[in-house]
Design a protein around this motif. Sequence first.
Motif, PDB file in Angstrom:
ATOM      1  N   GLU A  19      47.394 -29.867  46.723  1.00 12.90           N
ATOM      2  CA  GLU A  19      47.878 -29.298  47.988  1.00 12.90           C
ATOM      3  C   GLU A  19      48.225 -30.420  48.942  1.00 12.90           C
ATOM      4  O   GLU A  19      47.441 -31.354  49.121  1.00 12.90           O
ATOM      5  N   SER A  23      50.314 -27.815  53.534  1.00 14.13           N
ATOM      6  CA  SER A  23      49.972 -26.521  52.942  1.00 14.13           C
ATOM      7  C   SER A  23      48.475 -26.242  53.053  1.00 14.13           C
ATOM      8  O   SER A  23      48.072 -25.090  53.229  1.00 14.13           O
ATOM      9  N   ILE A  82      40.154 -25.702  48.124  1.00 15.09           N
ATOM     10  CA  ILE A  82      40.845 -26.984  48.230  1.00 15.09           C
ATOM     11  C   ILE A  82      39.783 -28.040  48.505  1.00 15.09           C
ATOM     12  O   ILE A  82      39.044 -27.949  49.483  1.00 15.09           O
TER      13      ILE A  82
END
Length: 131
Positions: A19, A23, A82
């Motif tokens: 990522e 984002s 993430i």
Amino acid sequence: MVRTVAEMLGQAHASVGVESPASAADALADGSAVLVDVRQSDEFAACRIAGSIQVARGLLEFAADPASGHHRTELQPEARIIVVSTSGARGALAAATLQSMGFVDVAVLEGGLTAWMAEGRPVATPEHSAA
């Protein structure tokens, strides 16, 4: 034969998503992802992405395992995760670990906190709740 860290990182990068800071910021803002910072507690306390949670790399498996007494409820196998580290290396290894544990939507923050800050994105520090 002993595997090198470079080989492990290559395999991790090939298996997990990546990522960009942009984002990741969008996903954090809209609540569609959990940012998991795998740096040590002192690193996290000094500077972090506001809204991220800290789980030191050495404790990740315990925090991710629902059967563990150290489970973090934010870490659900179906959640978008993430992983954040300083430059992305620890993050990639941690993301691969989560993936091996059955987490299905795991990515690493490309360039880590360093890239996040280089783009001028906000961080929380002891002096400021958001900078």
